[in-house]
Design a protein around this motif. Structure first.
Motif, PDB file in Angstrom:
ATOM      1  N   SER A  64      -8.925  22.953 -28.402  1.00 11.28           N
ATOM      2  CA  SER A  64      -8.648  23.590 -29.704  1.00 11.28           C
ATOM      3  C   SER A  64      -8.011  25.028 -29.369  1.00 11.28           C
ATOM      4  N   LEU A  68     -10.983  25.913 -36.603  1.00 11.30           N
ATOM      5  CA  LEU A  68     -11.979  24.752 -36.595  1.00 11.30           C
ATOM      6  C   LEU A  68     -11.552  23.819 -35.076  1.00 11.30           C
ATOM      7  N   GLY A  69     -12.076  23.838 -34.511  1.00 10.42           N
ATOM      8  CA  GLY A  69     -11.330  22.611 -33.800  1.00 10.42           C
ATOM      9  C   GLY A  69     -12.697  20.640 -33.524  1.00 10.42           C
ATOM     10  N   TRP A  70     -11.513  19.832 -33.073  1.00  9.79           N
ATOM     11  CA  TRP A  70     -11.595  18.852 -33.687  1.00  9.79           C
ATOM     12  C   TRP A  70     -12.917  17.826 -32.367  1.00  9.79           C
ATOM     13  N   ARG A  78     -16.289  15.317 -36.043  1.00  9.70           N
ATOM     14  CA  ARG A  78     -16.514  15.804 -36.128  1.00  9.70           C
ATOM     15  C   ARG A  78     -14.950  17.421 -35.906  1.00  9.70           C
ATOM     16  N   TYR A  79     -15.881  18.077 -36.888  1.00 15.45           N
ATOM     17  CA  TYR A  79     -15.100  19.245 -36.684  1.00 15.45           C
ATOM     18  C   TYR A  79     -16.336  20.614 -36.745  1.00 15.45           C
ATOM     19  N   SER A 117      -6.568  24.594 -37.946  1.00 17.14           N
ATOM     20  CA  SER A 117      -7.148  23.633 -36.323  1.00 17.14           C
ATOM     21  C   SER A 117      -6.050  23.085 -35.720  1.00 17.14           C
ATOM     22  N   LEU A 119      -5.640  20.885 -32.528  1.00 18.24           N
ATOM     23  CA  LEU A 119      -6.308  20.590 -31.209  1.00 18.24           C
ATOM     24  C   LEU A 119      -4.982  20.195 -29.692  1.00 18.24           C
ATOM     25  N   ASP A 136     -10.464  13.089 -40.291  1.00 14.64           N
ATOM     26  CA  ASP A 136     -11.570  13.473 -40.156  1.00 14.64           C
ATOM     27  C   ASP A 136     -11.703  14.901 -40.991  1.00 14.64           C
ATOM     28  N   GLU A 137      -9.780  15.084 -41.416  1.00 13.57           N
ATOM     29  CA  GLU A 137     -10.215  16.082 -42.537  1.00 13.57           C
ATOM     30  C   GLU A 137     -10.791  16.115 -44.011  1.00 13.57           C
ATOM     31  N   ALA A 213      -7.742  21.677 -40.832  1.00 14.08           N
ATOM     32  CA  ALA A 213      -9.353  20.213 -41.462  1.00 14.08           C
ATOM     33  C   ALA A 213     -10.208  20.373 -42.124  1.00 14.08           C
TER      34      ALA A 213
END
Ligand SMILES: O=C(O)CCC(=O)C(=O)O
Ligand SMILES: [Mn+2]
Length: 214
Positions: A64, A68-70, A78-79, A117, A119, A136-137, A213
Motif C-alpha cells: 500500500s 492508510l494501508g489495508w 482493517r486499515y 489509501s 492498495l 472497512d472504510e 478510508a
C-alpha cells in the motif's frame, strides 16, 4: 503541454450498474509511469501475501501507499498507518497515482475524490480474489477507483448480495472501474488470472484500489 493522462484511444465509458462505470483505457497513456511508481513503492514496502482472519493466506500479493494501508491478519481486516513488515509509515502516495484517481472519479461523476489509501494488488497467474464487499472504510460516501495494469483479467461485478447474478467484465491494461453511491457496497471479485506475458508488466496483473478510508 504534455498531458500525461491523455490516452490516444480511450473507449466510451460503460455503465455497469447505478453509480458504477467502466472507463476503458483511461489509464493506458500513463501505464508505464504507473508501473514505475508501483516499483518505487514496492522498493520501500514490499509485496506480501497476508494472512486471513481464518488462518489462510491471500493468493494475491499486496502492498500500500498513502496515509492508510489495508491489512489483514488473524485479528481481522482493517486499515493501519504503519506497515507491519517495515515498521514504518506507508510510503506517500505518488502524485501521479492520486491525480489519476481523482480524474477517474470525476469522469464517473464523483468530483473532489481525495484518496488516503492506495492498495496495490499483484496477481500472478492462477491467483484470484473471491467475491467480497469493500466495507472497512469509515465513510461509504466516497467511491472506489480500481485501476488495472498488466495482464488482463475478468472482473466479477455482482450486486447487493453474494449470491445474486454476477457480470463478467473483461479488464485490460489501462482500464478503470469506479463504483460508489448506490453500488458502493456491491460484491465484486477477480476470476483466476490466466498465464501470460505483458510487454510492460511481465507475468503479472497489477491493480490499484484507491479509497478514502479514514
Ligand atoms: O483486482 C481488482 O480488480 C479488484 C481488487 C479488489 O477488489 C480489492 O482489492 O478490494
Ligand atoms: Mn474490493
Amino acid at each position: 503541454m504534455l498531458d500525461l493522462f491523455g490516452d490516444p484511444s480511450p473507449g466510451s465509458p460503460r455503465l455497469l450498474a447505478e453509480g458504477a462505470w467502466l472507463l476503458p483505457g483511461f489509464a493506458t497513456g500513463p501505464g508505464r509511469a504507473l508501473l514505475t511508481a508501483i516499483g518505487t513503492v514496492a522498493g520501500h514496502t514490499p509485496f506480501r501475501q497476508m494472512e486471513t482472519p481464518g488462518g489462510g493466506r491471500m493468493s494475491v500479493a499486496m502492498t500500500s501507499c498513502g496515509h492508510l494501508g489495508w491489512l489483514t491478519d488473524r485479528s481481522g481486516y482493517r486499515y493501519g498507518v504503519v506497515d507491519p513488515v517495515t515498521g514504518q509509515p506507508w510510503p506517500t502516495m505518488p502524485l501521479i497515482l492520486a491525480e489519476l484517481a481523482a480524474r477517474a472519479a470525476g469522469a464517473a461523476g464523483y468530483p473532489g475524490f481525495q484518496p488516503d489509501s492506495c492498495l496495490i494488488n499483484r496477481y500472478a497467474p492462477g491467483t484470484r480474489m473471491g467475491l467480497h464487499q469493500d466495507r472497512d472504510e469509515a465513510d461509504m460516501a466516497h467511491p472506489i477507483v480500481s485501476v488495472s495494469l498488466g495482464l488482463p483479467a475478468i472482473f466479477l461485478f455482482g450486486g447487493r448480495t453474494r449470491t445474486g447474478p454476477v457480470q463478467r467484465v473483461p479488464l485490460h491494461h489501462g482500464d478503470i472501474v469506479v463504483w460508489g453511491g448506490p453500488s458502493r457496497r456491491f460484491y465484486h471479485g477477480v476470476a483466476p488470472v490466466a498465464a501470460g506475458e505483458h510487454p510492460l508488466a511481465g507475468p503479472f496483473r497489477y491493480n490499484l484500489t484507491f479509497r478514502r478510508a479514514g
